[in-house]
Design an enzyme around this catalytic site. Structure first.
Site, PDB file in Angstrom:
ATOM      1  N   GLU A 167       0.809  -1.223   0.000  1.00  0.00           N
ATOM      2  CA  GLU A 167       0.000   0.000   0.000  1.00  0.00           C
ATOM      3  C   GLU A 167       0.844   1.276   0.000  1.00  0.00           C
ATOM      4  O   GLU A 167       1.010   1.939   1.023  1.00  0.00           O
ATOM      5  CB  GLU A 167      -0.965   0.004   1.184  1.00  0.00           C
ATOM      6  CG  GLU A 167      -1.939  -1.156   1.159  1.00  0.00           C
ATOM      7  CD  GLU A 167      -3.045  -1.047   2.191  1.00  0.00           C
ATOM      8  OE1 GLU A 167      -2.993  -0.142   3.032  1.00  0.00           O
ATOM      9  OE2 GLU A 167      -3.973  -1.868   2.143  1.00  0.00           O
ATOM     10  N   GLU A 351      -5.618  -8.357   0.008  1.00  0.00           N
ATOM     11  CA  GLU A 351      -6.292  -8.165   1.294  1.00  0.00           C
ATOM     12  C   GLU A 351      -7.758  -7.852   1.031  1.00  0.00           C
ATOM     13  O   GLU A 351      -8.081  -7.078   0.121  1.00  0.00           O
ATOM     14  CB  GLU A 351      -5.727  -6.983   2.095  1.00  0.00           C
ATOM     15  CG  GLU A 351      -4.358  -7.207   2.673  1.00  0.00           C
ATOM     16  CD  GLU A 351      -3.847  -6.005   3.475  1.00  0.00           C
ATOM     17  OE1 GLU A 351      -4.682  -5.238   4.023  1.00  0.00           O
ATOM     18  OE2 GLU A 351      -2.618  -5.849   3.538  1.00  0.00           O
TER      19      GLU A 351
HETATM   20  C1  FCB Z   1      -4.666  -2.382   5.263  1.00  0.00           C
HETATM   21  C2  FCB Z   1      -3.307  -2.799   5.790  1.00  0.00           C
HETATM   22  C3  FCB Z   1      -3.364  -3.899   6.806  1.00  0.00           C
HETATM   23  C4  FCB Z   1      -4.543  -3.746   7.735  1.00  0.00           C
HETATM   24  C5  FCB Z   1      -5.809  -3.559   6.947  1.00  0.00           C
HETATM   25  C6  FCB Z   1      -7.052  -3.469   7.780  1.00  0.00           C
HETATM   26  O1  FCB Z   1      -4.609  -1.053   4.835  1.00  0.00           O
HETATM   27  O2  FCB Z   1      -2.477  -3.213   4.741  1.00  0.00           O
HETATM   28  O3  FCB Z   1      -2.136  -3.928   7.483  1.00  0.00           O
HETATM   29  O4  FCB Z   1      -4.295  -2.708   8.593  1.00  0.00           O
HETATM   30  O5  FCB Z   1      -5.710  -2.403   6.166  1.00  0.00           O
END
Ligand code: FCB
Length: 439
Positions: A167, A351
């Site tokens: 990110e 994710e």
């Molecule tokens: C993302 C992050 C991860 C976690 C999730 C909820 O932005 O990569 O580490 O905090 O959000």
């Protein structure tokens, strides 16, 4: 959950994701201090001044946690290495215990039939590098590439795949413009430099690892599906600026070797001299793109200085983070990324998940519904021809949710932060019931 592996293409990969600082326990094993430790030690920055010193104590419970991943039926485990655990000062002397730990982690995955998917940087910058300006220092791309080489010299022969930086927006914009993450700055010049250097670091690491013959390299971006809060031309323009900063800056650089004009309007005066010369390096080809998706954003204009937008709370159901549940946004993002930037390049959802007010003795039914609706959005995108190859839920277990501390629970496995006992939730069982059936 009404899904089976047969609902996805052959070879589609399912898995779970974590990150080093959020689970390992940074106070053990010779790891050096990071900017998250120092930022959390400053009153008001993190909930209850919580930090990752103990976290889930994964460092000492590695085998138990890898067994949980195996028993879930996961094909892939996305984890990260901690720069400060490997190089406590960020450069120079290696901490052998740190590399040994990641060696055991990778071998532990392989012994259980799990593909290890490494992320080299998931946010805990060594404090010694922060002292030198961290992401705003022009040398950081080279420091990062050197660290990447040290890690990969040890485990690169066995990891299945490697992503550079998690990110890039959070590393740069969230940490330097919004001040919501370490290093907690609110400075447009530091932001501009971090926005460029984080991309250059990605490019330098890809170049360094390619030179060592390492393949299957990817990038991981967080993308929001952006909509307008009302029908006004001002809201549309605000949404375009937000989208340009959040989505186009990073994707445009990595896949088109250019920055969007809407962001250069605000950042160009503050970018390092000669930034144009780095664009080809930044756009060095990768083998896949990872997308982290959680929610949509509704944008309205704001009378303040550039970028003059604000996000507005929407009417949909929200998670305990206050994020709206909007699975259609995942479908839209996948289609949009493939159509506009990545074409046939394999995509992975690196994710996706939700936080809830989970209790160890109550089923997390909202999470089951969240996962099912987002996996269904993935199916729609695949049916429309998007080359999506894997889906990794955030997160294996409840963990340190950065500035929000330990209260925000994202896990498929409940963690009691007193006893550190792990208890699989109903969502874990729901996924295991079909992930375990390998076809
Ligand atoms: C993302 C992050 C991860 C976690 C999730 C909820 O932005 O990569 O580490 O905090 O959000």
């Amino acid at each position: 959950m009404h899904l089976t592996r047969a609902d996805f293409p052959d070879g589609f990969l399912f898995g779970v994701a974590t990150s080093a600082y959020q689970i390992e326990g940074h106070g053990f094993g010779g790891a050096g201090p990071t900017h998250w430790d120092t930022w959390a030690a400053t009153p008001g920055n993190t909930a209850n001044a919580e930090n990752g010193a103990v976290a889930c104590d994964h460092y000492h419970r590695l085998d138990e946690d890898l067994d949980l991943i195996r028993d879930l039926g996961a094909d892939v485990y996305r984890f990260s290495t901690s720069w400060a655990r490997v190089l406590p000062e960020g450069r120079g002397a290696v901490n052998p215990a740190g590399l040994d730990f990641y060696d055991r982690l990778v071998d532990g995955c392989l012994a259980r039939g799990i593909k290890p998917l490494l992320t080299l940087y998931h946010w805990e910058l060594p404090a010694a590098l922060s002292d030198l300006g961290g992401w705003s220092n022009a040398d950081i791309p080279h420091w990062f590439a050197d660290y990447a080489r040290v890690v990969m010299d040890r485990i690169g022969d066995r990891v299945w795949s490697t992503a550079t930086i998690n990110e890039l927006w959070c590393v740069s914009w969230n940490g330097h413009f919004l001040g919501r993450h370490a290093p907690g700055m609110r400075d447009i010049r530091a932001t501009a430099r971090a926005m460029h250097h984080v991309l250059k670091a990605h490019g330098c690491a890809v170049q360094a690892l390619r030179a060592e013959g390492i393949g299957n390299l990817g990038a991981v971006t967080n993308l929001d599906w952006v909509m307008t809060a009302d029908d006004s031309a001002e809201a549309r323009a605000a949404a375009e600026r937000y989208e340009a900063i959040f989505n186009h800056w990073f994707l445009g650089a990595m896949f088109k070797a250019r920055y969007p004009a809407l962001v250069l309007e605000g950042l160009e005066p503050h970018l390092p001299d000669g930034w144009q010369d780095d664009m080809a390096l930044i756009a060095a080809p990768v083998d896949w793109l990872g997308i982290n998706y959680y929610t949509r954003k509704l944008m309205a204009s704001d009378p303040g200085p550039w970028p003059a937008y604000r996000d507005v709370a929407g009417p949909l159901e929200t998670t305990s983070m206050g994020w709206e549940v909007y699975p259609d946004g995942l479908y839209e993002i996948l289609k949009w990324v493939a159509e506009t930037h990545t074409g046939d390049l394999p995509l992975h959802i690196t994710e996706n998940g939700m936080s809830g007010p989970d209790k160890v003795d109550q089923p997390d039914t909202a999470r089951i519904a969240y996962l099912e609706s987002h996996l269904t959005a993935c199916r729609r995108a695949i049916a429309d021809g998007v080359p999506l190859k894997g889906y990794y839920a955030w997160s294996l277990m409840d963990n340190y949710e950065w500035a929000r501390g330990y209260e925000k629970r994202f896990g498929l496995v409940h963690v009691d932060f007193e006893s550190l006992a792990r208890t699989p939730k109903a969502s874990y069982q729901a996924l295991a019931s079909w992930w375990r059936q390998k076809v």
